[in-house]
Design a protein around this motif. Structure first.
Motif, PDB file in Angstrom:
ATOM      1  N   ASP A 153      70.795  73.105 -18.914  1.00  0.00           N
ATOM      2  CA  ASP A 153      71.796  72.103 -19.291  1.00  0.00           C
ATOM      3  C   ASP A 153      71.865  72.050 -20.816  1.00  0.00           C
ATOM      4  OD1 ASP A 153      73.540  70.097 -19.639  1.00  0.00           O
ATOM      5  OD2 ASP A 153      72.503  68.638 -18.360  1.00  0.00           O
ATOM      6  N   GLN A 154      72.794  72.846 -21.371  1.00  0.00           N
ATOM      7  CA  GLN A 154      72.855  72.998 -22.827  1.00  0.00           C
ATOM      8  C   GLN A 154      73.341  71.739 -23.532  1.00  0.00           C
ATOM      9  OE1 GLN A 154      74.276  76.768 -24.364  1.00  0.00           O
ATOM     10  NE2 GLN A 154      73.817  77.816 -22.454  1.00  0.00           N
ATOM     11  N   ARG A 155      73.891  70.779 -22.761  1.00  0.00           N
ATOM     12  CA  ARG A 155      74.312  69.523 -23.387  1.00  0.00           C
ATOM     13  C   ARG A 155      73.109  68.732 -23.885  1.00  0.00           C
ATOM     14  NH1 ARG A 155      77.245  67.095 -18.321  1.00  0.00           N
ATOM     15  NH2 ARG A 155      75.189  67.730 -17.590  1.00  0.00           N
ATOM     16  N   GLN A 156      71.964  69.010 -23.292  1.00  0.00           N
ATOM     17  CA  GLN A 156      70.755  68.236 -23.638  1.00  0.00           C
ATOM     18  C   GLN A 156      69.975  68.865 -24.797  1.00  0.00           C
ATOM     19  OE1 GLN A 156      70.428  65.497 -21.824  1.00  0.00           O
ATOM     20  NE2 GLN A 156      71.955  66.077 -20.313  1.00  0.00           N
ATOM     21  N   LEU A 157      70.352  70.068 -25.190  1.00  0.00           N
ATOM     22  CA  LEU A 157      69.591  70.772 -26.232  1.00  0.00           C
ATOM     23  C   LEU A 157      69.936  70.205 -27.611  1.00  0.00           C
ATOM     24  CD1 LEU A 157      69.908  74.490 -25.021  1.00  0.00           C
ATOM     25  CD2 LEU A 157      67.876  73.030 -24.933  1.00  0.00           C
ATOM     26  N   PRO A 158      69.028  70.280 -28.569  1.00  0.00           N
ATOM     27  CA  PRO A 158      67.703  70.864 -28.437  1.00  0.00           C
ATOM     28  C   PRO A 158      66.618  69.877 -28.017  1.00  0.00           C
ATOM     29  CG  PRO A 158      68.124  70.395 -30.731  1.00  0.00           C
ATOM     30  CD  PRO A 158      69.347  69.937 -29.977  1.00  0.00           C
ATOM     31  N   GLU A 159      66.989  68.610 -27.827  1.00  0.00           N
ATOM     32  CA  GLU A 159      65.943  67.611 -27.549  1.00  0.00           C
ATOM     33  C   GLU A 159      65.225  67.898 -26.233  1.00  0.00           C
ATOM     34  OE1 GLU A 159      69.038  66.636 -28.426  1.00  0.00           O
ATOM     35  OE2 GLU A 159      68.665  65.832 -30.438  1.00  0.00           O
ATOM     36  N   THR A 160      66.004  68.218 -25.199  1.00  0.00           N
ATOM     37  CA  THR A 160      65.442  68.315 -23.855  1.00  0.00           C
ATOM     38  C   THR A 160      65.790  69.644 -23.220  1.00  0.00           C
ATOM     39  OG1 THR A 160      65.875  65.954 -23.654  1.00  0.00           O
ATOM     40  CG2 THR A 160      65.364  67.108 -21.615  1.00  0.00           C
ATOM     41  N   THR A 161      64.779  70.287 -22.631  1.00  0.00           N
ATOM     42  CA  THR A 161      65.033  71.522 -21.880  1.00  0.00           C
ATOM     43  C   THR A 161      64.985  71.180 -20.406  1.00  0.00           C
ATOM     44  OG1 THR A 161      64.006  72.821 -23.619  1.00  0.00           O
ATOM     45  CG2 THR A 161      64.187  73.870 -21.459  1.00  0.00           C
ATOM     46  N   CYS A 162      66.142  71.146 -19.761  1.00  0.00           N
ATOM     47  CA  CYS A 162      66.138  70.869 -18.322  1.00  0.00           C
ATOM     48  C   CYS A 162      67.190  71.741 -17.639  1.00  0.00           C
ATOM     49  CB  CYS A 162      66.346  69.389 -18.030  1.00  0.00           C
ATOM     50  SG  CYS A 162      67.937  68.785 -18.519  1.00  0.00           S
ATOM     51  N   TYR A 163      66.957  71.999 -16.373  1.00  0.00           N
ATOM     52  CA  TYR A 163      67.835  72.888 -15.614  1.00  0.00           C
ATOM     53  C   TYR A 163      68.570  72.122 -14.524  1.00  0.00           C
ATOM     54  CZ  TYR A 163      66.114  77.070 -17.903  1.00  0.00           C
ATOM     55  OH  TYR A 163      65.844  78.026 -18.851  1.00  0.00           O
ATOM     56  N   LEU A 164      69.787  72.574 -14.233  1.00  0.00           N
ATOM     57  CA  LEU A 164      70.578  72.020 -13.140  1.00  0.00           C
ATOM     58  C   LEU A 164      70.497  72.985 -11.963  1.00  0.00           C
ATOM     59  CD1 LEU A 164      73.818  71.258 -15.210  1.00  0.00           C
ATOM     60  CD2 LEU A 164      72.069  69.589 -14.500  1.00  0.00           C
ATOM     61  N   ASP A 165      70.225  72.471 -10.779  1.00  0.00           N
ATOM     62  CA  ASP A 165      70.293  73.310  -9.568  1.00  0.00           C
ATOM     63  C   ASP A 165      71.740  73.375  -9.135  1.00  0.00           C
ATOM     64  OD1 ASP A 165      67.558  73.912  -9.182  1.00  0.00           O
ATOM     65  OD2 ASP A 165      67.247  71.823  -8.578  1.00  0.00           O
ATOM     66  N   ILE A 166      72.254  74.581  -9.007  1.00  0.00           N
ATOM     67  CA  ILE A 166      73.663  74.748  -8.615  1.00  0.00           C
ATOM     68  C   ILE A 166      73.689  75.111  -7.135  1.00  0.00           C
ATOM     69  CG2 ILE A 166      75.793  76.036  -9.071  1.00  0.00           C
ATOM     70  CD1 ILE A 166      74.828  74.235 -11.424  1.00  0.00           C
ATOM     71  N   THR A 167      74.069  74.147  -6.308  1.00  0.00           N
ATOM     72  CA  THR A 167      73.998  74.376  -4.866  1.00  0.00           C
ATOM     73  C   THR A 167      75.377  74.359  -4.207  1.00  0.00           C
ATOM     74  OG1 THR A 167      73.672  72.036  -4.435  1.00  0.00           O
ATOM     75  CG2 THR A 167      71.685  73.362  -4.730  1.00  0.00           C
TER      76      THR A 167
END
Ligand code: MRU
Length: 341
Positions: free
Chosen positions: A20-34
């Motif tokens: 989720d590049q909107r959260q960078l650089p503060e937070t590294t998190c991933y979205l599960d695409i289902t």
């Protein structure tokens, strides 16, 4: 490089995760695409962004959709999902290019396995292409040179290495020392949040500037080269890229410094005659006003068109294509390397 990957594909379970590049650089998190909705949402909100990356993400998203489809509906599901994904962002040609590659496999009778192989091939080819772009552009990054870039055509916008940043990463690995100036890139700050961050992580000397500082830096002789990415190069050589790119090209022309554009050959669109024929994504006014001027109208075109006449050349996986040479786009039409490395 220690950067998180923009796209993570689990080959065994056919599962897609997007940084989720909107959260960078503060937070590294991933979205599960289902689901298809998840994928369209991730693309249109710029969780995944950058022309090659949205193409790769869309290709994998089609596999996620195909996996859930009854065998006799597979083709129809791919067609419907392909149409929705292509519409998620209209400007970058790589998105339609990647979706069309999967549609071709599906129309030829390829099942889930063949589709998944094609998506992984697109991803793997992108890695090789970025390396080839890096090799083609190495000669531009001379010791001590000062490069200005705009938006993020970096590793986060592709599989790895980036396009505009690939020559920078490879030159840096070779021990060449140079400076990069990163435009912050209003309104979504891809230059500040992504480019400055990723180059800094790699140990490259990077300085962040406001977009409107570029003119005075160039006028003062502080920049030797502008190197940017692109979302589409049209048949006549016009370059469509992040809004503000045209400003830089005009400045480069006026102050006589080179303006190069890095791109994979998949970003060349021979079917669209000129930049004026490219749909320019218009984004929400809120991104410009930031809620600070709620009653004021705002325009937010995400891209602009730089006429071919202002472009020094393209740095591609097929070599460095100098616009002053005869038939510079010929190799992109025939797919032949111009200067094999
Ligand atoms: O709106 P974005 O962040 O997707 O815009 C990205 C750019 O403009 C890049 O320069 C372009 O996609 C090339 S990425 C290798």
């Amino acid at each position: 490089m220690t950067l998180p990957a923009a796209i993570v594909w689990d080959e065994s379970n056919l599962q897609l995760r997007l940084l989720d590049q909107r959260q960078l650089p503060e937070t590294t998190c991933y979205l599960d695409i289902t689901s298809l909705d998840d994928a369209c949402q991730a693309i249109s909100t710029l969780s995944v962004r950058g022309a090659p990356a949205i193409g790769i993400a869309a290709a994998y998203a089609l596999i996620v959709c195909a996996k859930q489809a009854p065998a006799d509906e597979l083709n129809q599901v791919i067609e419907t999902a392909g149409t929705a994904l292509k519409a998620a962002r209209p400007t970058a040609v790589n998105l339609a290019w990647a979706v069309n590659r999967l549609l071709a496999v599906s129309r030829a009778g390829g099942g889930l396995e063949a589709l998944a192989r094609e998506a992984q091939t697109i991803h793997e080819q992108d890695r090789q292409i970025c390396r080839a772009i890096g090799n083609a552009g190495r000669r531009l990054i001379t010791p001590g040179c000062r490069v200005l870039t705009h938006c993020n055509a970096g590793a986060l916008a592709v599989s790895e290495l980036g396009t505009a940043t690939a020559p920078m990463y490879l030159s840096h690995q070779d021990g060449i020392r140079f400076k990069v100036f990163a435009d912050e890139t209003r309104p979504l700050l891809q230059g500040a949040r992504l480019t400055a961050w990723e180059l800094d992580q790699a140990g490259i000397d990077v300085t962040l500037i406001c977009d409107n500082a570029a003119a005075s830096l160039i006028a003062q002789g502080e920049i030797d080269l502008v190197l940017v990415g692109t979302d589409r190069v049209t048949a006549n050589g016009d370059v469509v890229n992040k809004i503000g790119t045209l400003n830089l090209a005009v400045l480069c022309h006026h102050y006589r410094i080179p303006f190069y554009v890095a791109c994979p050959s998949s970003t060349f669109d021979p079917d669209t005659p000129t930049g004026a024929d490219v749909p320019i994504e218009q984004r929400s006014a809120d991104e410009v006003t930031g809620g600070r001027a709620a009653d004021v109208k705002a325009l937010n075109p995400a891209f602009d068109v730089t006429p071919a006449a202002l472009v020094t050349g393209l740095v591609t996986d097929l070599g460095l294509l100098d616009y002053a040479s005869e038939n510079p786009l010929g190799p992109l039409l025939t797919g032949q390397p111009k200067h094999p490395d």
